[in-house]
Design a protein around this motif. Structure first.
Motif, PDB file in Angstrom:
ATOM      1  N   THR A  56      -0.029   1.372  -1.981  1.00  0.00           N
ATOM      2  CA  THR A  56      -0.444   0.700  -0.582  1.00  0.00           C
ATOM      3  C   THR A  56       0.103  -0.364  -0.436  1.00  0.00           C
ATOM      4  OG1 THR A  56      -2.545   0.369  -1.662  1.00  0.00           O
ATOM      5  CG2 THR A  56      -2.518   2.320  -0.320  1.00  0.00           C
ATOM      6  N   GLY A  57       0.136  -0.545   0.519  1.00  0.00           N
ATOM      7  CA  GLY A  57       1.414  -2.827   0.307  1.00  0.00           C
ATOM      8  C   GLY A  57       2.288  -1.985   0.418  1.00  0.00           C
ATOM      9  N   THR A  58       3.197  -0.427   0.017  1.00  0.00           N
ATOM     10  CA  THR A  58       4.316  -0.998  -0.057  1.00  0.00           C
ATOM     11  C   THR A  58       5.301  -0.363   1.209  1.00  0.00           C
ATOM     12  OG1 THR A  58       4.606   0.958  -2.119  1.00  0.00           O
ATOM     13  CG2 THR A  58       6.206   1.217  -1.336  1.00  0.00           C
ATOM     14  N   ARG A  59       6.262  -0.927   1.268  1.00  0.00           N
ATOM     15  CA  ARG A  59       7.458  -0.798   2.512  1.00  0.00           C
ATOM     16  C   ARG A  59       8.142   0.050   2.607  1.00  0.00           C
ATOM     17  NH1 ARG A  59       9.075  -2.478   6.220  1.00  0.00           N
ATOM     18  NH2 ARG A  59       9.296  -4.140   7.257  1.00  0.00           N
ATOM     19  N   ILE A  85       4.728  -0.347   6.854  1.00  0.00           N
ATOM     20  CA  ILE A  85       4.477  -1.091   5.392  1.00  0.00           C
ATOM     21  C   ILE A  85       2.481   0.505   4.910  1.00  0.00           C
ATOM     22  CG2 ILE A  85       2.207  -2.562   4.937  1.00  0.00           C
ATOM     23  CD1 ILE A  85       5.187  -3.598   4.322  1.00  0.00           C
ATOM     24  N   LYS A  87      -0.170   2.009   4.360  1.00  0.00           N
ATOM     25  CA  LYS A  87      -1.670   1.096   4.926  1.00  0.00           C
ATOM     26  C   LYS A  87      -2.411   1.996   3.523  1.00  0.00           C
ATOM     27  CE  LYS A  87      -1.027  -2.494   6.914  1.00  0.00           C
ATOM     28  NZ  LYS A  87      -0.570  -4.053   6.003  1.00  0.00           N
ATOM     29  N   ILE A 113       1.116   4.465   7.862  1.00  0.00           N
ATOM     30  CA  ILE A 113       2.081   3.345   8.146  1.00  0.00           C
ATOM     31  C   ILE A 113       1.515   2.861   9.016  1.00  0.00           C
ATOM     32  CG2 ILE A 113       4.368   2.659   7.709  1.00  0.00           C
ATOM     33  CD1 ILE A 113       4.932   5.671   6.273  1.00  0.00           C
ATOM     34  N   ASP A 116       7.080  -1.140  12.207  1.00  0.00           N
ATOM     35  CA  ASP A 116       7.639  -2.405  12.664  1.00  0.00           C
ATOM     36  C   ASP A 116       7.694  -1.797  13.867  1.00  0.00           C
ATOM     37  OD1 ASP A 116       8.025  -3.193  10.163  1.00  0.00           O
ATOM     38  OD2 ASP A 116       9.948  -2.403   9.294  1.00  0.00           O
TER      39      ASP A 116
END
Length: 133
Positions: A56-59, A85, A87, A113, A116
């Motif tokens: 989690t937190g990975t772009r 990202i 989530k 996610i 964007d």
């Protein structure tokens, strides 16, 4: 059975979801968006035995390999159809991959996610059904 389902070789294709031609679904009616693999993908893969998730937190960018699905037949990457990202990941599916086999559009979701700003270019249920023909 709706028109999209009937046209697509007896697999369920929920109308409210969007799809990629490599058998990934996206529910973009919620935020963060929910992503998983289609019933067709589950049938092609065979019984899942392991799923590797991103942190989690990975772009992620659209086109990135984000989940690795291991079945009795092969290891198959799931390609992200969206940029954003990560989530949430489905811990239940990690602990018991059969949840994806049994309910790919419900309890078998894979990642959530936060998108964007750009809208992903996805197929409607009807367009995805044509991919399966």
């Amino acid at each position: 059975m709706d028109g999209a389902s009937a046209a697509a070789a007896n697999v369920d294709i929920p109308e409210h979801l969007r799809y990629t031609d490599d058998h990934v679904w996206v529910d973009d009616s919620v935020d963060p968006v929910v992503i998983g693999v289609t019933e067709h993908a589950v049938q092609e893969l065979g019984e899942l035995v392991f799923i590797e998730f991103p942190e989690t937190g990975t772009r992620v960018e659209a086109g990135d390999e984000i989940v690795s699905l291991e079945s009795s037949k092969a290891v198959t990457p799931m390609i992200s159809p969206v940029a954003g990202i990560v989530k949430y990941v489905n811990r239940e599916a990690y602990d018991d991959p059969s949840v994806v086999d049994n309910d790919p559009y419900g309890e078998g979701w894979l990642v959530k996610i936060a998108l964007d700003d750009d809208e992903p270019d996805l197929l409607t249920a009807e367009e995805y059904a044509k991919v399966l023909q």
